[in-house]
Design a protein around this motif. Structure first.
Motif, PDB file in Angstrom:
ATOM      1  N   VAL A  59       0.237  -0.907   0.115  1.00 41.57           N
ATOM      2  CA  VAL A  59       0.285   0.175   0.087  1.00 41.57           C
ATOM      3  C   VAL A  59       0.611   1.331   0.019  1.00 41.57           C
ATOM      4  CG1 VAL A  59      -1.843   1.604   1.357  1.00 41.57           C
ATOM      5  CG2 VAL A  59      -2.559  -1.260   1.042  1.00 41.57           C
ATOM      6  N   LYS A  60       1.388   1.101   0.977  1.00 37.54           N
ATOM      7  CA  LYS A  60       3.343   2.428   1.457  1.00 37.54           C
ATOM      8  C   LYS A  60       2.199   3.607   1.342  1.00 37.54           C
ATOM      9  CE  LYS A  60       6.592   0.356  -1.538  1.00 37.54           C
ATOM     10  NZ  LYS A  60       7.882   0.102  -2.952  1.00 37.54           N
ATOM     11  N   GLY A  61       1.341   4.099   1.781  1.00 34.74           N
ATOM     12  CA  GLY A  61       0.152   4.985   2.197  1.00 34.74           C
ATOM     13  C   GLY A  61      -0.418   5.433   1.138  1.00 34.74           C
ATOM     14  N   ARG A  62      -0.401   4.893   0.218  1.00 33.63           N
ATOM     15  CA  ARG A  62      -1.774   4.964  -0.902  1.00 33.63           C
ATOM     16  C   ARG A  62      -2.841   4.736  -0.484  1.00 33.63           C
ATOM     17  NH1 ARG A  62      -1.635   1.999  -5.668  1.00 33.63           N
ATOM     18  NH2 ARG A  62      -0.292   0.076  -4.526  1.00 33.63           N
ATOM     19  N   PHE A  63      -3.079   2.989  -0.158  1.00 28.98           N
ATOM     20  CA  PHE A  63      -4.556   3.248   0.434  1.00 28.98           C
ATOM     21  C   PHE A  63      -4.729   3.535   1.988  1.00 28.98           C
ATOM     22  CE2 PHE A  63      -4.245  -0.209  -3.082  1.00 28.98           C
ATOM     23  CZ  PHE A  63      -4.632   0.043  -3.827  1.00 28.98           C
ATOM     24  N   ALA A  64      -6.341   4.188   1.824  1.00 30.12           N
ATOM     25  CA  ALA A  64      -6.797   4.252   3.330  1.00 30.12           C
ATOM     26  C   ALA A  64      -8.263   3.448   3.662  1.00 30.12           C
ATOM     27  CB  ALA A  64      -6.979   6.482   3.563  1.00 30.12           C
ATOM     28  N   ILE A  65      -8.223   3.005   5.052  1.00 29.58           N
ATOM     29  CA  ILE A  65      -9.260   2.241   4.561  1.00 29.58           C
ATOM     30  C   ILE A  65     -10.139   3.205   5.624  1.00 29.58           C
ATOM     31  CG2 ILE A  65      -8.428   0.685   6.328  1.00 29.58           C
ATOM     32  CD1 ILE A  65     -10.549  -1.649   5.726  1.00 29.58           C
ATOM     33  N   SER A  66     -11.833   3.312   6.192  1.00 30.04           N
ATOM     34  CA  SER A  66     -12.757   3.756   6.806  1.00 30.04           C
ATOM     35  C   SER A  66     -13.944   2.994   7.243  1.00 30.04           C
ATOM     36  CB  SER A  66     -12.905   5.307   6.518  1.00 30.04           C
ATOM     37  OG  SER A  66     -13.109   5.504   5.441  1.00 30.04           O
ATOM     38  N   LYS A  67     -14.339   3.386   8.089  1.00 29.42           N
ATOM     39  CA  LYS A  67     -16.140   2.873   8.233  1.00 29.42           C
ATOM     40  C   LYS A  67     -17.156   3.408   8.461  1.00 29.42           C
ATOM     41  CE  LYS A  67     -14.676   0.626  12.376  1.00 29.42           C
ATOM     42  NZ  LYS A  67     -15.969   1.434  13.651  1.00 29.42           N
ATOM     43  N   ASP A  68     -18.463   3.746   8.577  1.00 32.11           N
ATOM     44  CA  ASP A  68     -18.953   4.686   8.798  1.00 32.11           C
ATOM     45  C   ASP A  68     -20.720   3.099   9.755  1.00 32.11           C
ATOM     46  OD1 ASP A  68     -21.610   5.589   9.188  1.00 32.11           O
ATOM     47  OD2 ASP A  68     -21.745   7.194   8.251  1.00 32.11           O
ATOM     48  N   ASN A  69     -19.777   3.351  11.189  1.00 30.44           N
ATOM     49  CA  ASN A  69     -20.693   2.563  11.716  1.00 30.44           C
ATOM     50  C   ASN A  69     -21.959   2.358  11.652  1.00 30.44           C
ATOM     51  OD1 ASN A  69     -18.067   1.614  13.282  1.00 30.44           O
ATOM     52  ND2 ASN A  69     -18.237   3.145  14.451  1.00 30.44           N
ATOM     53  N   GLY A  70     -22.166   3.803  11.536  1.00 29.14           N
ATOM     54  CA  GLY A  70     -24.059   4.211  11.378  1.00 29.14           C
ATOM     55  C   GLY A  70     -24.857   3.430  10.035  1.00 29.14           C
TER      56      GLY A  70
END
Length: 120
Positions: free
Chosen positions: A63-74
């Motif tokens: 990934v080397k900083g290229r990707f970002a994972i996130s989530k919306d719990n709602g």
């Protein structure tokens, strides 16, 4: 029953960006661990990124900083923002979730997969 629905895949040029989404539907108490795996041509399935219920993340070395994972719990939705895409990123991306439901404290689910093609 729980179902994972993926979206956001497609064709993009090298250096471009793409964002994948995965929404969970059904009898869900919470998402313990959610993330993404991928299966490229002639390769084995490999982990891309995961995120826990506490918000801790883990990424693959490529990934080397290229990707970002996130989530919306709602929304019970996880996202994978992919930047500076390379041809090597071409693969089918599968959403994964370890979910606590009304009938089981631990259950693994997989999305149907979405194709990401990076080509000029």
């Amino acid at each position: 029953q729980v179902q994972l629905v993926e979206s956001g895949g497609g064709l993009v040029q090298p250096g471009g960006s793409l964002t994948l989404s995965c929404a969970a539907f059904g009898s869900i108490f919470w998402l313990n661990v959610v993330g993404w795996f991928r299966l490229g041509p002639g390769k084995q399935r490999e982990l891309v990124a995961i995120i826990t219920s506490e918000g801790f993340t883990k990424y693959a070395g490529f990934v080397k900083g290229r990707f970002a994972i996130s989530k919306d719990n709602g929304k019970n939705t996880v996202y994978l923002q992919m930047n500076s895409l390379k041809s090597e990123d071409t693969a089918v991306y599968y959403c994964y979730a370890d979910i606590r439901t009304a009938w089981a404290p631990h259950s693994d689910y997989w999305g149907q997969g979405t194709q990401v093609t990076v080509s000029s």
